[in-house]
Design a protein around this motif. Structure first.
Motif, mmCIF file in Angstrom:
data_model
loop_
_atom_site.group_PDB
_atom_site.id
_atom_site.type_symbol
_atom_site.label_atom_id
_atom_site.label_comp_id
_atom_site.label_asym_id
_atom_site.label_seq_id
_atom_site.Cartn_x
_atom_site.Cartn_y
_atom_site.Cartn_z
ATOM 1 N N PRO A 44 0.825 -1.200 0.000
ATOM 2 C CA PRO A 44 0.000 0.000 0.000
ATOM 3 C C PRO A 44 0.868 1.263 0.000
ATOM 4 O O PRO A 44 2.063 1.175 0.246
ATOM 5 C CB PRO A 44 -0.768 -0.133 1.313
ATOM 6 C CG PRO A 44 0.186 -0.829 2.216
ATOM 7 C CD PRO A 44 0.929 -1.812 1.341
ATOM 8 N N GLY A 45 0.254 2.402 -0.281
ATOM 9 C CA GLY A 45 0.984 3.661 -0.202
ATOM 10 C C GLY A 45 1.146 4.402 -1.503
ATOM 11 O O GLY A 45 1.935 5.348 -1.577
ATOM 12 N N LYS A 46 0.393 4.016 -2.530
ATOM 13 C CA LYS A 46 0.533 4.666 -3.831
ATOM 14 C C LYS A 46 0.304 6.176 -3.761
ATOM 15 O O LYS A 46 1.109 6.954 -4.294
ATOM 16 C CB LYS A 46 -0.411 4.018 -4.838
ATOM 17 C CG LYS A 46 -0.423 4.694 -6.196
ATOM 18 C CD LYS A 46 -1.476 4.089 -7.103
ATOM 19 C CE LYS A 46 -1.618 4.854 -8.405
ATOM 20 N NZ LYS A 46 -2.696 4.290 -9.267
ATOM 21 N N PRO A 47 -0.787 6.673 -3.140
ATOM 22 C CA PRO A 47 -1.008 8.122 -3.122
ATOM 23 C C PRO A 47 -0.144 8.824 -2.072
ATOM 24 O O PRO A 47 -0.558 9.045 -0.935
ATOM 25 C CB PRO A 47 -2.500 8.240 -2.797
ATOM 26 C CG PRO A 47 -2.819 7.022 -2.018
ATOM 27 C CD PRO A 47 -1.902 5.937 -2.528
ATOM 28 N N LEU A 48 1.063 9.172 -2.456
ATOM 29 C CA LEU A 48 1.999 9.847 -1.552
ATOM 30 C C LEU A 48 2.451 11.147 -2.210
ATOM 31 O O LEU A 48 2.951 11.138 -3.339
ATOM 32 C CB LEU A 48 3.210 8.959 -1.268
ATOM 33 C CG LEU A 48 4.335 9.608 -0.458
ATOM 34 C CD1 LEU A 48 3.899 9.820 0.992
ATOM 35 C CD2 LEU A 48 5.604 8.756 -0.509
ATOM 36 N N THR A 49 2.275 12.249 -1.497
ATOM 37 C CA THR A 49 2.718 13.553 -1.988
ATOM 38 C C THR A 49 3.901 14.028 -1.158
ATOM 39 O O THR A 49 3.863 13.954 0.078
ATOM 40 C CB THR A 49 1.584 14.595 -1.895
ATOM 41 O OG1 THR A 49 0.504 14.169 -2.713
ATOM 42 C CG2 THR A 49 2.056 15.959 -2.365
ATOM 43 N N VAL A 50 4.930 14.505 -1.833
ATOM 44 C CA VAL A 50 6.088 15.092 -1.150
ATOM 45 C C VAL A 50 6.336 16.458 -1.770
ATOM 46 O O VAL A 50 6.419 16.586 -2.998
ATOM 47 C CB VAL A 50 7.346 14.202 -1.286
ATOM 48 C CG1 VAL A 50 8.545 14.878 -0.621
ATOM 49 C CG2 VAL A 50 7.100 12.831 -0.680
ATOM 50 N N ALA A 51 6.436 17.490 -0.921
ATOM 51 C CA ALA A 51 6.567 18.851 -1.433
ATOM 52 C C ALA A 51 7.493 19.674 -0.549
ATOM 53 O O ALA A 51 7.686 19.377 0.632
ATOM 54 C CB ALA A 51 5.193 19.524 -1.508
ATOM 55 N N ALA A 85 -1.577 1.894 5.170
ATOM 56 C CA ALA A 85 -0.753 2.619 4.209
ATOM 57 C C ALA A 85 0.022 3.746 4.880
ATOM 58 O O ALA A 85 1.161 4.045 4.503
ATOM 59 C CB ALA A 85 -1.634 3.174 3.085
ATOM 60 N N VAL A 86 -0.592 4.389 5.873
ATOM 61 C CA VAL A 86 0.099 5.449 6.615
ATOM 62 C C VAL A 86 1.336 4.891 7.306
ATOM 63 O O VAL A 86 2.429 5.466 7.229
ATOM 64 C CB VAL A 86 -0.851 6.094 7.651
ATOM 65 C CG1 VAL A 86 -0.076 6.941 8.645
ATOM 66 C CG2 VAL A 86 -1.877 6.958 6.938
ATOM 67 N N LEU A 87 1.182 3.771 7.993
ATOM 68 C CA LEU A 87 2.316 3.201 8.706
ATOM 69 C C LEU A 87 3.402 2.732 7.747
ATOM 70 O O LEU A 87 4.599 2.961 7.973
ATOM 71 C CB LEU A 87 1.865 2.051 9.608
ATOM 72 C CG LEU A 87 1.468 2.454 11.034
ATOM 73 C CD1 LEU A 87 0.217 3.322 11.023
ATOM 74 C CD2 LEU A 87 1.242 1.226 11.916
ATOM 75 N N VAL A 88 3.015 2.073 6.666
ATOM 76 C CA VAL A 88 4.004 1.566 5.716
ATOM 77 C C VAL A 88 4.795 2.713 5.096
ATOM 78 O O VAL A 88 6.028 2.654 4.990
ATOM 79 C CB VAL A 88 3.324 0.709 4.632
ATOM 80 C CG1 VAL A 88 4.315 0.382 3.508
ATOM 81 C CG2 VAL A 88 2.788 -0.588 5.236
ATOM 82 N N THR A 89 4.106 3.782 4.684
ATOM 83 C CA THR A 89 4.824 4.905 4.067
ATOM 84 C C THR A 89 5.677 5.646 5.088
ATOM 85 O O THR A 89 6.743 6.169 4.746
ATOM 86 C CB THR A 89 3.850 5.870 3.383
ATOM 87 O OG1 THR A 89 2.786 6.211 4.280
ATOM 88 C CG2 THR A 89 3.278 5.261 2.128
#
Length: 413
Positions: free
Chosen positions: A283-290, A309-313
């Motif tokens: 899981p974790g596809k929708p990840l934004t980094v800015a 997904a929060v924990l995995v990312t």
């Protein structure tokens, strides 16, 4: 969509460590555990502080005992007993010895210690029953550390062994980096706090509590900003505030492509540069980094909304970023191990897949046991008591029982 390895490289390249001039503080050694040392440490003390004995026995002159044996022992007069913490009064002369204990100062004139098991004592005389080696069982002054040289480098985490060294070196105060500040908030009209009764369609905001615990475990300081409703004005206000007060900002939810997911638009309105929008992982596809245009501004992570997904990312991307920003000079990257899989592990092979479970040591070899139940990104329950994530790379659809698998070890330390 970027690969997991590319995402890690982008993120670590964006991270700027805390500033040595502005982001340090002096703490008492008792408050320094798990902190990051900001400046190198030297000591005015040699280690050992003086020549001392590594064994209970007798301090002797080597030339008096070099030919000793059980058949023809050297016989020496005992002129002094030297316990630890005692300053010797005698200088060992030919034919003399001093009874000495581990850690005690070697008396002048002596250059070797004979362990007591190779001696026989008769009142004030000692019989040396075996020839020692020259300088045997003598720990020489400054052989471990020389005064004035670097004792510990900057950029290391201070654990018990480092604290012990610093205490022995009489370093009561230490310059350390301040703890990184991590702002945390969750987005979504459906979220409620743990104190509120649930209404139909609502869910408890577990992400904020989980992220706060993970941030604390990493050595950083969590700044909890609560739940933000799906309102662009409120979201923009909270993000702007978070960026101003923190080194890293973590939001959960609001980064997919739903009609009420405003985060990316708000980031753009704040002149943020978006480096990552999605990652090739499950899981974790929708990840934004800015990042933001102001100097020393925060690094923003828009994490998915699903709890797993929060924990995995966090484990995969945020934790390494916290480690690097904290001032640690190396070792930020996640720790992967090659172990055996106890279970059959499956993936569709389209994205790098992370399956959570637990490591067990079987006959000296670690085996990965997949958590029972569904490995859905929305299933938080079976994440409890897990300590590893099995990684199935892109294109890998099956790992059979007893086959080797790479796992991400879940440790914040």
């Amino acid at each position: 969509m970027v690969s997991v390895s590319d995402a890690q490289a982008i993120i670590l390249n964006l991270v700027q460590p805390l500033d040595l001039q502005q982001d340090t503080e002096v703490v008492d050694i008792l408050a320094a555990d798990s902190r990051i040392l900001a400046t190198p440490v030297t000591s005015p003390l040699d280690f050992p502080h003086w020549d001392n004995s590594a064994m209970d026995g007798y301090a002797v002159r080597y030339e008096d005992v070099q030919h000793s044996s059980a058949e023809q022992p050297a016989v020496l007069e005992i002129v002094e007993d030297i316990p630890a913490g005692y300053q010797p009064k005698s200088t060992i002369q030919p034919g003399e010895a001093a009874r000495i204990f581990t850690g005690a100062v070697i008396p002048a004139g002596a250059d070797t210690v004979v362990m007591q098991e190779k001696t026989r004592r008769d009142e004030n005389r000692v019989y040396i029953l075996a020839a020692p080696k020259l300088k045997e069982f003598v720990r020489h002054k400054a052989s471990f550390y020389q005064a004035g040289t670097q004792l510990l480098p900057a950029g290391i985490k201070l654990n018990a062994s480092e604290i012990a060294v610093l205490a022995a070196a009489q370093c009561p105060k230490l310059s350390v980096y301040r703890r990184p500040r991590v702002a945390i908030f969750s987005t979504g009209d459906e979220l409620v706090s743990i104190e509120q009764p649930l209404q139909p369609g609502q869910i408890v905001d577990s992400n904020q509590y989980a992220l706060a615990a993970l941030v604390k475990e990493s050595g950083a300081e969590p700044l909890l900003l609560g739940i933000v409703k799906d309102d662009p004005v409120s979201l923009e206000k909270v993000i702007a505030h978070a960026v101003a007060i923190a080194d890293i900002v973590l939001s959960s939810g609001g980064v997919s492509v739903g009609d009420y997911d405003y985060v990316e638009k708000i980031l753009q309105s704040l002149s943020a540069k978006i480096h990552i929008r999605s990652v090739e992982m499950r899981p974790g596809k929708p990840l934004t980094v800015a990042t933001f245009p102001t100097q020393n501004s925060a690094l923003y992570f828009g994490l998915p909304g699903n709890p797993a997904a929060v924990l995995v990312t966090f484990w995969r991307f945020v934790l390494p970023a916290i480690k690097k920003i904290s001032g640690i000079t190396e070792g930020w990257e996640p720790i992967f191990l090659k172990v055996r899989s106890h279970d059959e592990l499956r993936s569709d092979g389209k994205r790098e897949t992370y399956l959570w479970g637990k490591l067990h040591l079987i006959d000296g070899v670690y085996e990965f046991y997949k958590a029972g139940g569904s490995n859905s990104s929305g299933n938080l329950i079976n994440l409890a008591q897990t300590d590893a994530l099995a990684v199935l790379p892109v294109g890998k659809t099956l790992i059979s029982p007893q086959e080797e698998v790479q796992v991400l070890q879940l440790s914040n330390g």
